[in-house]
Design an enzyme around this catalytic site. Sequence first.
Site, short mmCIF file in Angstrom:
data_model
loop_
_atom_site.label_atom_id
_atom_site.label_comp_id
_atom_site.label_asym_id
_atom_site.label_seq_id
_atom_site.Cartn_x
_atom_site.Cartn_y
_atom_site.Cartn_z
N CYS A 114 34.90 50.74 8.16
CA CYS A 114 35.83 49.66 8.48
C CYS A 114 37.05 50.29 9.14
O CYS A 114 37.76 51.09 8.52
CB CYS A 114 36.23 48.90 7.21
SG CYS A 114 37.44 47.60 7.50
N GLU A 128 32.64 38.51 10.72
CA GLU A 128 32.20 39.76 10.12
C GLU A 128 31.01 39.54 9.20
O GLU A 128 31.02 38.64 8.35
CB GLU A 128 33.33 40.41 9.33
CG GLU A 128 34.39 41.06 10.19
CD GLU A 128 35.18 42.09 9.42
OE1 GLU A 128 34.57 43.05 8.88
OE2 GLU A 128 36.41 41.95 9.35
N CYS A 168 39.24 42.95 12.98
CA CYS A 168 38.14 43.85 12.64
C CYS A 168 38.29 45.08 13.51
O CYS A 168 38.15 45.00 14.73
CB CYS A 168 36.79 43.18 12.86
SG CYS A 168 35.38 44.31 12.70
#
Length: 290
Positions: free
Chosen positions: A86, A220, A229
């Site tokens: 991430c 997502e 994101c």
Amino acid sequence: MNLSFIKGQGTGNDFVLIHDPNAELNLRDSEIREICDRHFGIGADGVIIATHTAAANEVSHLLREEPNATWFMDYRNADGSKGEMCGNGARVFARYLLDGGFAELSDGSTLPIATRAGIKDITATVNGFAVDLGRWKVKSDEVLVHASGLSVPRPGLYLTIGNPHVVVTLASIEELEALDLTRAPVLEPALPSGANVEFVVLDDPLISEGVAGLTMRVYERGVGETKSCGTGIAASAIAIREYAGNTQNYWRVRVPGGQVAVRMFATEDGEHAGISGPAELSFSGSWLRS
């Protein structure tokens, strides 16, 4: 038992951070979902568990590659599933490690962290942190994306940069705003591990003062629509760069939660993409674990 946590966010992409250095908590998927629930839990796009890399069987081998990557960013999506990586979370994780005294990052130095997508290097910037996301790979498969609010399915570029993404280019901001991302886009063909889906609109003109600009919304995988994101921001810039002939290296991507910079640069093992932007810790508390 009470489980201590810290809440953090990077351009509105928010996370619950939990200190578990010896990998003893063994949080269940259902518990992750409870924590991330915005009505009955703390509320977040995901959970980041800070664990010593040596204590995490799935990534401990990475210490042979980088002995200084002593912390593993164990990232879980809001639905409890494990995430490879991430980008926004990596910046928030760096802030958490530094502010908590778990790591140090001096001027000009790099903080390596372990992820399921390998080692990621983090450096400090004026407004936050920069993360080297590593190499990317554009897949040959064309993916059609069906999304609520689009009259017809649109083609998307399928690529991976730590985790999988499909990037769809739209014609206007109005078309972008008309999307209903409360419903998951449907990919045709379906991808084995699913993908984050980014919808982007190019600035007009695309390049201003040497920097290309995009506006993006994202659905997502395992979460839903989020305000940002990090890997999706990089994927969007990579996709448009691919269409434009691979000559533009500096990008500015606007998302509902703010703005993130993207840079492509050469390394010994090939071309990498990096993102830079803010990371903040919001509050701390405890969650009653049943």
